[in-house]
Design an enzyme around this catalytic site. Structure first.
Site, mmCIF file in Angstrom:
data_model
loop_
_atom_site.group_PDB
_atom_site.id
_atom_site.type_symbol
_atom_site.label_atom_id
_atom_site.label_comp_id
_atom_site.label_asym_id
_atom_site.label_seq_id
_atom_site.Cartn_x
_atom_site.Cartn_y
_atom_site.Cartn_z
ATOM 1 C CE LYS A 1 -3.858 2.006 2.697
ATOM 2 N NZ LYS A 1 -4.739 1.773 3.875
ATOM 3 C CB SER B 1 -7.854 3.571 2.937
ATOM 4 O OG SER B 1 -7.003 2.996 3.924
ATOM 5 C CB SER C 1 -8.203 0.514 5.686
ATOM 6 O OG SER C 1 -8.871 1.742 5.863
#
Length: 536
Positions: free
Chosen positions: A35, A110, A134
């Site tokens: 990420k 996210s 997330s």
């Protein structure tokens, strides 16, 4: 809609070079994704904010390095809700993606890109982060496994903070076994992370080696109609995985509202408020009020959270895990466009409280809704129950369980307790002090009755097989005790109690303390409560 998975990638030649030079570890040559709020040496860490594209990391985050030391090879950085503020996967200037199951429905955020990289088959493992959910919401929306470890168990050094005290590095995999392997490689205290902490040598006393008891909501919960159908099917499956116990979840849900409705917005402002000038307008609108939070409001929020922790803690003494849907529904892009803040907030209903209350969780697939979209659930447990949750999750998915408990462990014996020696009760410390460890929670077979015996001091239980006790049996705990300690425990147990064989509801027998029938004449029959814990 295409899957906007990547923000930046190493070129193929660099990936091949890294694969050739990778250590000969358990993940040798395995690709993984990261990420884009987690540093990877040689790539920019943008947190999906183009203004940060010149922020090239000079050193990889600790979590990335630990995977590389195991032989894994990073391919690049994945798309995300900007500054890890969102559960929808649409708040990125690099583009939004739908679930791999439906272009009309959001991917979840996210950590959207990391989840999609695994779900689409580009990598078998990806790192994400989880502050509000997330690491679990996009797993649910894409039919994969999302593991959110106990806070601090995996270092967040090298992670651009969202909410520093709550942030967790998470994993996305296609199987529970792969999640377990990754967790074992990632854990460990890190001097570069002030929030890091080492796992205790053994789990907390109330965490069972063989988890069997699953808490489920004791009343209706907020779910979209399609989700409600899938949840009912999930409960049916859960009843085959373990024994279901209804528990109140109101205090968990109330704690969840603190994340964005309390002073923790100030921590987001502290972490990246100075970077919001060119931010997504929705992200900016959510976080900017954090600059006005007062010190008094912070401490008021901490007081409220302490109250919720105190109110929910006893629940963990009676169950091994709490089972909840990962989300109340699966919104479309049109839903998010119409109400971007409200839809996002609702997605965190069952995830927001986990980090606030210092819990761990694993999200697993749970079949499909009637419209064929994936449905996901999560097992939630107390801090440092990570491996116990993985055992339950593996049983859920039908994978091989790597059991922590060893039924034939030499030099020990199993002993059942039904009274104040149970987890969280006044005499439990005696058991723990003798070196005992909780093996599993269970119930007796039908036909047993439980009495509160007269006498001074801590009330004592009297369990007797009368033949006419409750059909559902009496709740008990089975502890693994070193054999030399059994005599010490027996010495402290007065008449009319003595050791005998107790038959459990699955037909097995275990050593435990039974009362002689003449000794219960003056006792109070509390069998209707179903167990000692709920009798007072």
């Amino acid at each position: 809609m295409t899957h906007m998975i990547w923000i930046s990638r190493f070129d193929p030649a660099e990936v091949e070079r890294r694969r050739r030079d990778a250590p000969d570890g358990p993940l040798h040559g395995q690709a993984f994704a990261v990420k884009d709020n987690i540093d990877v040496e040689g790539l920019a860490t943008t947190a999906a904010c183009p203004a940060l594209e010149d922020r090239v990391a000079k050193r990889s985050a600790t979590a990335v390095r630990r995977l590389e030391e195991a032989g894994a090879v990073p391919l690049g950085k994945t798309n995300m809700d900007q500054f890890a503020t969102g559960l929808v996967g649409t708040r990125s200037p690099y583009g939004a993606s739908g679930s791999v199951f439906s272009a009309a429905h959001v991917s979840g955020g996210s950590s959207s890109g990391s989840a999609l990289a695994v779900a689409a088959g580009e990598v078998p493992l990806a790192l994400g982060t989880d502050t509000a959910g997330s690491g679990r919401v996009p797993a649910a929306f894409n039919g994969i496994v999302g593991l959110k470890p106990t806070r601090g168990l995996v270092s967040t050094a090298g992670v651009l903070p969202a909410c520093r005290s709550l942030d967790c590095v998470t994993t996305f995999t296609r199987t529970v076994g792969a999640a377990r392997q990754a967790l074992d490689l990632l854990v460990g205290a890190d001097p570069d992370d002030a929030w890091s902490r080492a796992a205790p040598p053994r789990p907390p006393a109330h965490v069972a080696a063989r988890p069997r008891v699953i808490g489920v909501p004791d009343g209706p919960i907020d779910l979209d109609p399609e989700h409600a159908v899938a949840w009912k099917a999930a409960l049916d499956h859960a009843a085959r995985v373990g024994r279901l116990v209804p528990v109140p979840i109101g205090d968990f849900l109330a704690a969840a509202t603190l994340l964005y409705g309390g002073p923790w917005l100030a921590e987001r402002w502290h972490g990246f408020g100075h970077l919001l000038e060119t931010a997504d307008p929705i992200v900016k609108g959510i976080v900017t009020p954090g600059r006005n939070v007062t010190g008094a409001e912070v401490f008021a929020g901490l007081d409220r959270l302490a109250g919720f922790r105190q109110a929910t803690e006893p629940i963990w003494y009676g169950i091994d895990a709490l089972l909840l849907p990962t989300t109340p529904g699966h919104p479309t892009f049109a839903d998010v466009a119409a109400e971007p803040v409200a839809v996002n907030a609702r997605l965190g209903t069952y995830t927001n409280f986990v980090n606030l209350l210092d819990l761990c969780a694993v999200a697993v697939p749970a079949g499909h809704r009637p419209d064929r979209l994936p449905f996901g659930v999560q097992f939630i447990g107390p801090a440092f129950a990570d491996h116990a949750l993985l055992d339950l999750a593996a049983r859920w998915t039908g994978e091989t369980i790597q059991q922590a408990g060893k039924p034939g462990e030499p030099g020990t014996t199993l002993v059942a307790v039904v009274g104040a020696h149970m987890s969280g009760l006044p005499l439990n410390g005696e058991l723990v002090g003798l070196g005992a460890a909780l093996e599993y929670r269970a119930r007796t077979a039908s036909g047993y009755r439980l009495f509160r015996l007269p006498g001074p001091g801590v009330p004592r239980p009297g369990l007797v097989r009368t033949g006419d006790g409750p059909a559902a049996g009496i709740a008990l705990e089975v502890w693994r005790l070193p054999r030399p300690a059994l005599g010490a425990l027996l010495d402290g147990v007065p008449a009319p109690l003595g050791l005998g064989r107790i038959t459990l509801d699955d037909g097995t027998e275990v050593l435990g303390f039974l009362a002689e029938e003449h000794g219960i004449r003056d006792g109070v029959d509390i069998s209707a409560a179903g167990g000692w814990r709920h009798a007072f």
